[in-house]
Every structure is written in C-alpha cells, then in structure tokens.
Design a protein around this motif. Structure first.
Motif, PDB file in Angstrom:
ATOM      1  N   ASP A 275      17.724   1.173  -1.116  1.00 32.15           N
ATOM      2  CA  ASP A 275      17.735   1.627  -2.504  1.00 32.15           C
ATOM      3  C   ASP A 275      19.185   1.573  -2.977  1.00 32.15           C
ATOM      4  N   THR A 276      19.507   0.541  -3.732  1.00 32.27           N
ATOM      5  CA  THR A 276      20.897   0.372  -4.163  1.00 32.27           C
ATOM      6  C   THR A 276      21.321   1.423  -5.178  1.00 32.27           C
ATOM      7  N   GLU A 277      20.396   1.913  -5.986  1.00 31.30           N
ATOM      8  CA  GLU A 277      20.747   2.939  -6.978  1.00 31.30           C
ATOM      9  C   GLU A 277      21.076   4.269  -6.317  1.00 31.30           C
ATOM     10  N   ALA A 278      20.282   4.662  -5.329  1.00 27.31           N
ATOM     11  CA  ALA A 278      20.514   5.932  -4.631  1.00 27.31           C
ATOM     12  C   ALA A 278      21.495   5.768  -3.471  1.00 27.31           C
ATOM     13  N   ALA A 279      21.850   4.529  -3.156  1.00 26.73           N
ATOM     14  CA  ALA A 279      22.747   4.220  -2.034  1.00 26.73           C
ATOM     15  C   ALA A 279      22.201   4.784  -0.721  1.00 26.73           C
ATOM     16  N   THR A 280      20.900   4.542  -0.477  1.00 25.25           N
ATOM     17  CA  THR A 280      20.268   5.008   0.753  1.00 25.25           C
ATOM     18  C   THR A 280      19.505   3.859   1.420  1.00 25.25           C
ATOM     19  N   VAL A 281      19.256   4.036   2.700  1.00 23.47           N
ATOM     20  CA  VAL A 281      18.400   3.135   3.458  1.00 23.47           C
ATOM     21  C   VAL A 281      17.345   4.003   4.123  1.00 23.47           C
ATOM     22  N   ARG A 282      16.067   3.749   3.788  1.00 19.88           N
ATOM     23  CA  ARG A 282      14.952   4.433   4.456  1.00 19.88           C
ATOM     24  C   ARG A 282      14.356   3.440   5.431  1.00 19.88           C
ATOM     25  N   TYR A 283      14.088   3.892   6.661  1.00 16.79           N
ATOM     26  CA  TYR A 283      13.605   2.947   7.657  1.00 16.79           C
ATOM     27  C   TYR A 283      12.698   3.622   8.675  1.00 16.79           C
ATOM     28  N   ALA A 284      11.956   2.774   9.391  1.00 19.89           N
ATOM     29  CA  ALA A 284      11.101   3.218  10.492  1.00 19.89           C
ATOM     30  C   ALA A 284      11.238   2.191  11.605  1.00 19.89           C
ATOM     31  N   VAL A 285      11.053   2.655  12.835  1.00 20.69           N
ATOM     32  CA  VAL A 285      11.280   1.815  14.010  1.00 20.69           C
ATOM     33  C   VAL A 285      10.084   1.917  14.954  1.00 20.69           C
ATOM     34  N   ALA A 286       9.726   0.793  15.563  1.00 23.20           N
ATOM     35  CA  ALA A 286       8.722   0.789  16.636  1.00 23.20           C
ATOM     36  C   ALA A 286       9.269  -0.059  17.774  1.00 23.20           C
ATOM     37  N   GLY A 287       9.847   0.587  18.769  1.00 26.91           N
ATOM     38  CA  GLY A 287      10.289  -0.076  19.973  1.00 26.91           C
ATOM     39  C   GLY A 287      11.526  -0.939  19.884  1.00 26.91           C
ATOM     40  N   HIS A 288      12.110  -1.047  18.746  1.00 29.79           N
ATOM     41  CA  HIS A 288      13.253  -1.937  18.546  1.00 29.79           C
ATOM     42  C   HIS A 288      14.554  -1.260  18.964  1.00 29.79           C
ATOM     43  N   PRO A 289      15.506  -2.027  19.511  1.00 29.03           N
ATOM     44  CA  PRO A 289      16.822  -1.439  19.757  1.00 29.03           C
ATOM     45  C   PRO A 289      17.413  -0.929  18.444  1.00 29.03           C
ATOM     46  N   PRO A 290      18.322   0.028  18.511  1.00 28.64           N
ATOM     47  CA  PRO A 290      18.892   0.562  17.271  1.00 28.64           C
ATOM     48  C   PRO A 290      19.535  -0.543  16.429  1.00 28.64           C
ATOM     49  N   PRO A 291      19.133  -0.642  15.169  1.00 30.44           N
ATOM     50  CA  PRO A 291      19.750  -1.645  14.297  1.00 30.44           C
ATOM     51  C   PRO A 291      21.178  -1.229  13.946  1.00 30.44           C
TER      52      PRO A 291
ATOM     53  N   GLU B  38       0.793  -1.219   0.000  1.00 25.61           N
ATOM     54  CA  GLU B  38       0.000   0.000   0.000  1.00 25.61           C
ATOM     55  C   GLU B  38       0.828   1.273   0.000  1.00 25.61           C
ATOM     56  N   SER B  39       2.112   1.173   0.355  1.00 29.66           N
ATOM     57  CA  SER B  39       2.920   2.380   0.484  1.00 29.66           C
ATOM     58  C   SER B  39       4.399   2.052   0.325  1.00 29.66           C
ATOM     59  N   ALA B  40       5.163   3.037  -0.124  1.00 27.30           N
ATOM     60  CA  ALA B  40       6.621   2.899  -0.197  1.00 27.30           C
ATOM     61  C   ALA B  40       7.284   3.556   1.007  1.00 27.30           C
ATOM     62  N   SER B  41       6.485   4.041   1.935  1.00 26.76           N
ATOM     63  CA  SER B  41       6.996   4.719   3.120  1.00 26.76           C
ATOM     64  C   SER B  41       7.095   3.732   4.281  1.00 26.76           C
ATOM     65  N   PRO B  42       8.299   3.489   4.811  1.00 25.99           N
ATOM     66  CA  PRO B  42       8.413   2.612   5.973  1.00 25.99           C
ATOM     67  C   PRO B  42       7.546   3.085   7.142  1.00 25.99           C
ATOM     68  N   ALA B  43       7.479   4.386   7.381  1.00 26.74           N
ATOM     69  CA  ALA B  43       6.671   4.910   8.486  1.00 26.74           C
ATOM     70  C   ALA B  43       5.189   4.613   8.283  1.00 26.74           C
ATOM     71  N   ALA B  44       4.698   4.759   7.068  1.00 29.38           N
ATOM     72  CA  ALA B  44       3.291   4.470   6.783  1.00 29.38           C
ATOM     73  C   ALA B  44       2.987   2.989   6.994  1.00 29.38           C
ATOM     74  N   ILE B  45       3.904   2.126   6.607  1.00 29.03           N
ATOM     75  CA  ILE B  45       3.720   0.683   6.767  1.00 29.03           C
ATOM     76  C   ILE B  45       3.731   0.314   8.253  1.00 29.03           C
ATOM     77  N   VAL B  46       4.683   0.848   9.005  1.00 32.44           N
ATOM     78  CA  VAL B  46       4.755   0.565  10.445  1.00 32.44           C
ATOM     79  C   VAL B  46       3.523   1.126  11.162  1.00 32.44           C
ATOM     80  N   THR B  47       3.035   2.273  10.750  1.00 37.00           N
ATOM     81  CA  THR B  47       1.827   2.852  11.347  1.00 37.00           C
ATOM     82  C   THR B  47       0.632   1.933  11.110  1.00 37.00           C
ATOM     83  N   LYS B  48       0.483   1.427   9.895  1.00 39.08           N
ATOM     84  CA  LYS B  48      -0.610   0.495   9.586  1.00 39.08           C
ATOM     85  C   LYS B  48      -0.484  -0.782  10.418  1.00 39.08           C
ATOM     86  N   LEU B  49       0.740  -1.278  10.550  1.00 42.18           N
ATOM     87  CA  LEU B  49       0.983  -2.477  11.352  1.00 42.18           C
ATOM     88  C   LEU B  49       0.626  -2.227  12.813  1.00 42.18           C
TER      89      LEU B  49
END
Length: 94
Positions: free
Chosen positions: A38-54, A5-16
C-alpha cells in the motif's frame, strides 16, 4: 483467482492451501509469500506458507528480513492459522 475474493493475504494463502490440499497434490511442498504493498499508507501486508523469510529493500532504506511465523508448506497438515502480518518500512529521507 483467490485474490479477487479477499484483500487479506492470509485469507488468500489459506484458500490456496485448501486448493493444493484437496485438488492439486503435485503442488504440495510448495512455498509462498503473498505481499500487498500500500503505497499511500506506506505499509506491506503479507502472509507466508513455508517460505524462507523474504527480504525488504525500500528505496533509500536498509535491507531487512521480514518476520515470518514458521508456517508449514502448502498442502501439508497440520495447518496452523495463517496470519496477516504488516510492516511499515523505514524510508530514508533526503
């Protein structure tokens, strides 16, 4: 399923979180990190809910702790707004 439904990690975690809060009480107190690489942009987009820092260990790079805003566990109020975080790992060139 929420990832479709979304490419946004935050939106996905919110739905979860909403799903856990209303329909899956046995999953409360669960932590999650959702990261999209994103290997082309060399970035990592992420969202966290209660997890220790990865940890991030890019090829040839230095292991680093990814910043986390201290979000609550899934299914527990009060829920602050989940944020999309983005990092650009420093890669060692040869």
């Amino acid at each position: 399923a929420f990832a479709l439904e979304s490419a946004s990690p935050a939106a996905i975690v919110t739905k979860l979180d909403e799903f856990v809060s209303t329909q899956l009480e046995s999953a409360r107190y669960t932590t999650v990190v959702l990261a999209l690489v994103d290997t082309e942009a060399a970035t990592v987009r992420y969202a966290v809910a209660g997890h220790p820092p990865p940890l991030l260990c890019p090829p040839g790079g230095v292991v680093a702790r990814m910043a986390t805003p201290g979000e609550a566990l899934l299914g527990l109020p009060p829920r602050a707004e989940v944020m999309d975080l983005t990092i650009r790992p420093a890669l060692k060139s040869y």
